[in-house]
Design a protein around this motif. Structure first.
Motif, mmCIF file in Angstrom:
data_model
loop_
_atom_site.group_PDB
_atom_site.id
_atom_site.type_symbol
_atom_site.label_atom_id
_atom_site.label_comp_id
_atom_site.label_asym_id
_atom_site.label_seq_id
_atom_site.Cartn_x
_atom_site.Cartn_y
_atom_site.Cartn_z
ATOM 1 N N VAL A 10 42.389 39.333 39.235
ATOM 2 C CA VAL A 10 41.736 38.881 38.002
ATOM 3 C C VAL A 10 40.227 39.067 38.093
ATOM 4 O O VAL A 10 39.573 39.503 37.136
ATOM 5 N N ALA A 11 39.651 38.764 39.259
ATOM 6 C CA ALA A 11 38.203 38.939 39.438
ATOM 7 C C ALA A 11 37.809 40.402 39.295
ATOM 8 O O ALA A 11 36.788 40.728 38.683
ATOM 9 N N ILE A 12 38.596 41.330 39.870
ATOM 10 C CA ILE A 12 38.301 42.762 39.751
ATOM 11 C C ILE A 12 38.373 43.202 38.293
ATOM 12 O O ILE A 12 37.496 43.914 37.793
ATOM 13 N N ALA A 13 39.438 42.764 37.600
ATOM 14 C CA ALA A 13 39.613 43.164 36.204
ATOM 15 C C ALA A 13 38.489 42.641 35.327
ATOM 16 O O ALA A 13 37.996 43.349 34.435
ATOM 17 N N GLU A 14 38.054 41.409 35.570
ATOM 18 C CA GLU A 14 36.999 40.818 34.751
ATOM 19 C C GLU A 14 35.632 41.372 35.105
ATOM 20 O O GLU A 14 34.787 41.579 34.225
ATOM 21 N N ALA A 15 35.391 41.628 36.401
ATOM 22 C CA ALA A 15 34.071 42.103 36.833
ATOM 23 C C ALA A 15 33.915 43.603 36.675
ATOM 24 O O ALA A 15 32.789 44.103 36.577
ATOM 25 N N GLY A 16 35.021 44.348 36.659
ATOM 26 C CA GLY A 16 34.949 45.778 36.416
ATOM 27 C C GLY A 16 34.885 46.652 37.644
ATOM 28 O O GLY A 16 34.937 47.879 37.535
ATOM 29 N N SER A 17 34.754 46.059 38.828
ATOM 30 C CA SER A 17 34.696 46.854 40.053
ATOM 31 C C SER A 17 34.989 45.964 41.254
ATOM 32 O O SER A 17 34.871 44.736 41.180
ATOM 33 N N ILE A 18 35.349 46.601 42.363
ATOM 34 C CA ILE A 18 35.594 45.858 43.590
ATOM 35 C C ILE A 18 34.293 45.249 44.113
ATOM 36 O O ILE A 18 34.272 44.111 44.593
ATOM 37 N N SER A 19 33.200 45.985 44.011
ATOM 38 C CA SER A 19 31.910 45.468 44.485
ATOM 39 C C SER A 19 31.493 44.215 43.720
ATOM 40 O O SER A 19 31.060 43.222 44.319
ATOM 41 N N ALA A 20 31.642 44.268 42.387
ATOM 42 C CA ALA A 20 31.264 43.113 41.568
ATOM 43 C C ALA A 20 32.176 41.925 41.850
ATOM 44 O O ALA A 20 31.725 40.777 41.891
ATOM 45 N N ALA A 21 33.467 42.193 42.047
ATOM 46 C CA ALA A 21 34.399 41.111 42.366
ATOM 47 C C ALA A 21 34.068 40.493 43.724
ATOM 48 O O ALA A 21 34.175 39.284 43.908
ATOM 49 N N ALA A 22 33.667 41.329 44.678
ATOM 50 C CA ALA A 22 33.290 40.821 45.993
ATOM 51 C C ALA A 22 32.091 39.880 45.893
ATOM 52 O O ALA A 22 32.056 38.822 46.527
ATOM 53 N N ARG A 23 31.097 40.270 45.088
ATOM 54 C CA ARG A 23 29.931 39.399 44.896
ATOM 55 C C ARG A 23 30.332 38.098 44.215
ATOM 56 O O ARG A 23 29.844 37.021 44.557
ATOM 57 N N ARG A 24 31.204 38.200 43.235
ATOM 58 C CA ARG A 24 31.637 37.019 42.484
ATOM 59 C C ARG A 24 32.394 36.034 43.372
ATOM 60 O O ARG A 24 32.217 34.819 43.253
ATOM 61 N N LEU A 25 33.238 36.562 44.270
ATOM 62 C CA LEU A 25 34.051 35.699 45.129
ATOM 63 C C LEU A 25 33.390 35.384 46.458
ATOM 64 O O LEU A 25 33.915 34.586 47.231
#
Length: 298
Positions: A10-25
């Protein structure tokens, strides 16, 4: 299937990328990739189409996302409910708020609350556009001006006055308008998010819309104030933005026979979704700090 895999997808889908999801989590990209791969193996289907430029959802990923997002929201809500029963405030809180008000007033009002409640994980997205709170995954939105979305439950945060302002140099050169008709002849600095409704005044029967001459149209209150201080034209701005410059003599208020429509700063959360204790506590804290009348008008 592990819950952490659902959260990661869900984080990847919402953030648009693996890098952005990594920062978010707060995780490494390798951990994010491993969790996604494990989830795809458990489902027996790829969820994301990888390319050198971006990630896109596969057909299975699109179908799976809605349910996965709902599961993560339910788990977060359950965790919040337990925390509330124990009398503690903790868990994620995602809020959208306008840029200038947040920079000048909302942010400083929040810092003390977050220090007192370190378990609250606040994400504050600053954006002057009107977002879809439910669709974009926000727990609440802070907005200045009317909210017409019937899907939102709206709480008043503070009253807000808007005043016409211009620099001393501009007024010495062009004179101060004394009527709405005279105002139409002046150069205006307009807020584009209100379109042609920016200069809106109370009329005897219905609101009067004034269309001044176009000097600048922009979607940010800071830039509008700075343009007015620079002598570009007249702007209609909230007092929470301009009062300091008026007191410093950088701007002067313009008084007409007409008044601007009364407005408020609101907090709104999606209807049907129970407002969490941490959201209610945060709003109460901000109200107490701002006061009524607001401290910037005292």
């Amino acid at each position: 299937m592990k819950l952490e895999g659902l959260l990661t997808f869900v984080a990847i889908a919402e953030a648009g990328s693996i890098s952005a999801a990594a920062r978010r989590l707060g995780l490494s990209k390798s951990v994010i990739s491993d969790r996604l791969a494990e989830l795809e193996r458990s489902l027996g289907a790829p969820l994301l189409q990888r390319s050198t430029r971006k990630l896109t959802l596969t057909e299975d990923g699109t179908s799976f996302l809605e349910s996965a997002a709902q599961i993560t929201r339910d788990v977060e809500a359950a965790a919040v409910m337990v925390a509330e029963r124990r009398g503690t405030l903790r868990g994620p809180l995602r809020i959208s708020a306008p840029v200038t008000f947040s920079r000048m007033h909302l942010g400083p009002a929040l810092y003390g609350f977050l220090k007192r409640h370190p378990g609250v994980e606040l994400t504050l997205d600053l954006d002057d556009r009107r977002v879809d709170a439910a669709a974009d995954g926000y727990d609440a939105v802070v907005r200045h001006g009317p909210i017409a979305d019937s899907r939102l439950t709206v709480w008043r945060l503070a009253p807000s006055r808007r005043v016409l302002v211009a620099s001393p140099d501009y007024l010495e050169q062009h004179g101060a308008p004394r009527s709405l008709s005279a105002l139409e002849e002046h150069r205006g600095i307009f807020y584009t998010n209100r379109s042609h409704l920016d200069w809106r005044f109370i009329g005897p029967e219905e609101p009067r819309i004034v269309r001044g001459r176009h000097a600048l149209r922009v979607n940010n209150g800071d830039v509008m104030r700075d343009a007015a201080v620079a002598g570009l034209g007249i702007a209609l701005l909230p007092t929470f933005i301009v009062n300091a410059d008026v007191k410093a003599g950088k701007l002067r208020t313009i008084n007409l026979e007409a008044e601007t429509e009364p407005e408020f700063i609101y907090v709104a959360h999606p209807e049907g979704r129970r407002a969490s204790m941490k959201l209610r506590a945060m709003v109460d804290d901000i109200r107490a700090i701002i006061g009524d009348p607001p401290y910037w008008d005292r």
